[in-house]
Design an enzyme around this catalytic site. Structure first.
Site, PDB file in Angstrom:
ATOM      1  N   ILE A  40       0.698  -1.094   0.105  1.00  0.00           N
ATOM      2  CA  ILE A  40      -0.057   0.035  -0.010  1.00  0.00           C
ATOM      3  C   ILE A  40       0.846   1.289  -0.073  1.00  0.00           C
ATOM      4  O   ILE A  40       1.617   1.595   0.911  1.00  0.00           O
ATOM      5  CB  ILE A  40      -0.771   0.030   1.304  1.00  0.00           C
ATOM      6  CG1 ILE A  40      -1.863  -1.389   1.267  1.00  0.00           C
ATOM      7  CG2 ILE A  40      -1.716   1.231   1.169  1.00  0.00           C
ATOM      8  CD1 ILE A  40      -2.603  -1.248  -0.109  1.00  0.00           C
ATOM      9  N   ASP A 133      -6.571  10.205  14.939  1.00  0.00           N
ATOM     10  CA  ASP A 133      -7.720   9.481  15.442  1.00  0.00           C
ATOM     11  C   ASP A 133      -9.187  10.133  14.832  1.00  0.00           C
ATOM     12  O   ASP A 133      -9.530  11.121  15.170  1.00  0.00           O
ATOM     13  CB  ASP A 133      -7.928   9.847  17.179  1.00  0.00           C
ATOM     14  CG  ASP A 133      -9.257   9.181  17.799  1.00  0.00           C
ATOM     15  OD1 ASP A 133      -9.549   8.300  16.802  1.00  0.00           O
ATOM     16  OD2 ASP A 133      -9.349   9.687  18.791  1.00  0.00           O
ATOM     17  N   GLU A 167     -18.680   7.675  16.089  1.00  0.00           N
ATOM     18  CA  GLU A 167     -17.932   6.819  16.905  1.00  0.00           C
ATOM     19  C   GLU A 167     -17.406   7.534  18.438  1.00  0.00           C
ATOM     20  O   GLU A 167     -17.707   6.947  19.376  1.00  0.00           O
ATOM     21  CB  GLU A 167     -16.571   6.157  16.362  1.00  0.00           C
ATOM     22  CG  GLU A 167     -15.827   5.223  17.273  1.00  0.00           C
ATOM     23  CD  GLU A 167     -14.756   5.558  18.133  1.00  0.00           C
ATOM     24  OE1 GLU A 167     -14.266   4.882  18.965  1.00  0.00           O
ATOM     25  OE2 GLU A 167     -14.445   6.917  18.185  1.00  0.00           O
TER      26      GLU A 167
END
Length: 436
Positions: A40, A133, A167
């Site tokens: 990747i 995050d 989330e």
């Protein structure tokens, strides 16, 4: 990542390797053992992070649920997946009086009764742009999905990728998805892989302590790099794998650490700074594109691809002499129903497609006159290959069509689109190929 974890880490524990069963591949497919997961490109993953940072900057400094930055993030990821040939679904829910969004992306093909999911939450906290995050997990999952398309990967299992909303407010999006998934559909999930914070600036290499097979898959990958891992036992209930685990789905994932402190033993084996948090900008305004460890991002992105390829089985039908691109995965054609598609990805070519592009079609059907068949170019242009005809009563379509595709770029996701326009007869796409 929703909550700070306590300041302790569990030592790695030995686990038993569970048997990983997958159905036999057709003779025409290449086995997973001979198709290595692709590397990747770090640059590609970082380019996605740059876009997420720009989105946050343009939208009040964050990408939080209910804010314009979150919807813009969803739109960015969805556009990339749509262009790569994925079937995308935007699932809406409500939290705190605001509309939230989960983005699901399905790769055409694979056994629909065996579904491997990979996901990451796309929202940030309101305090900052959330580039580690959880832009890091979101970008790596996105680039892995795009690698599936670029390589024309044909897994035995069906692949589904997900980006969760809200989330940071308590796993709202992933809980909504799991709770609204019929039990018959839950039973088809062979695993869910979660990636929440994978590029912490003072990184550790933690593997979720959940399903033994998934755990061992990640450990095996890092063992090839001679990188020791530790078991992450503090994550249960704190990220989006929790609803899946509660529903009985095998789960696993990777984590590079949040606000608790790196010990001297961890610094000795991983490098970095003793006595400093894995991510000092956790849930803070400084969680920007500068808050990323490139090495951890690169290694974890490659680990994601390794796990997806390893756990999904299957392979890629290689080009024949570099000129043929084929999809041999069966796709059911519903009787008098909506059109279905089967995709092949062309890569590594230069310029446009030829003026005499050959489209080989093998469709099994009990009344081929019901069928309308199109070739759809990567830019969405459709080329009619066959019209329906009430007088064409023979079985099956086994034919090669010639298309002047010289105005189309050769590289990209090409699709065969088939629709059954009348009732009483059924069939499926057996295989099809492009010859350049």
């Amino acid at each position: 990542m929703r909550f700070p974890a306590p300041g302790r880490l569990a030592a790695a524990t030995a686990v038993a390797l569970a048997a990983f069963l997958a159905p036999a591949l057709p003779a025409t497919a290449t086995t997973a053992a001979t198709v290595a997961a692709p590397d990747i490109p770090l640059a590609n993953v970082k380019a996605h992070l740059t876009q997420l940072q720009s989105i946050a900057t343009a939208n009040g400094g964050n990408r939080a649920h209910g804010r314009t930055g979150y919807k813009a993030s969803v739109d960015y990821v969805k556009a990339k997946l749509d262009a790569a040939g994925f079937t995308t679904t935007l699932q809406q829910f409500t939290s705190g009086g605001s509309t939230g969004y989960n983005l699901l992306a399905d790769w055409p093909g694979g056994d629909p009764n065996q579904v491997l999911m990979s996901g990451a939450h796309l929202d940030s906290v309101t305090a900052g742009p959330g580039i580690n995050d959880n832009g890091s997990g979101s970008a790596a999952v996105l680039e892995t999905a795009l690698a599936v398309s670029r390589t024309g990967y044909q897994p035995t299992k069906h692949l589904r990728f997900a980006w969760w909303g809200a989330e940071e407010l308590g796993l709202v999006g992933s809980k909504y998805y799991v709770n609204n998934l019929a039990s018959s559909e839950r039973s088809k999930l062979t695993g869910y892989l979660n990636f929440d914070m994978i590029a912490s600036p003072n990184p550790g290499y933690f593997v979720y302590d959940d399903d033994p097979t998934i755990e061992k898959t990640f450990k095996d990958y890092f063992a090839t790099l001679s990188i020791p891992t530790e078991i992450e036992t503090e994550g249960d209930g704190r990220s989006d794998h929790a609803p899946f685990k509660s529903a009985g789905v095998p789960v696993g994932g990777l984590f590079s650490g949040a606000d608790y402190i790196k010990t001297s033993a961890q610094a000795q084996k991983w490098g970095g700074t003793t006595g400093q948090a894995f991510d000092r900008c956790y849930h803070a305004s400084c969680d920007t594109s500068a808050n990323i460890n490139d090495t951890a991002l690169d290694r974890n992105s490659d680990a994601i691809a390794y796990a997806v390829w390893t756990l999904s089985g299957g392979g890629t039908t290689p080009p024949d002499g570099g000129n043929q691109y084929e999809n041999t995965t069966d796709v059911a054609v519903p009787d008098a129903g909506a059109a279905v598609t089967s995709a092949v990805t062309v890569s590594g070519r230069t310029g446009n497609a030829p003026a005499a592009l050959q489209v080989g079609v093998d469709i099994k059907h009990t009344w081929r006159g019901d069928l309308v068949i199109d070739l759809v170019a990567p830019d969405g242009t459709a080329y009619r290959l066959k019209n329906s005809s009430s007088s064409d009563s023979a079985d099956n379509v086994l034919a090669t069509y010639t298309v002047n595709a010289s105005s189309e770029a050769a590289n990209g996701s090409w699709k065969l689109r088939v629709q059954d326009t009348a009732a009483q007869d059924t069939g499926y796409i057996d295989s099809w190929k492009l010859t350049f």
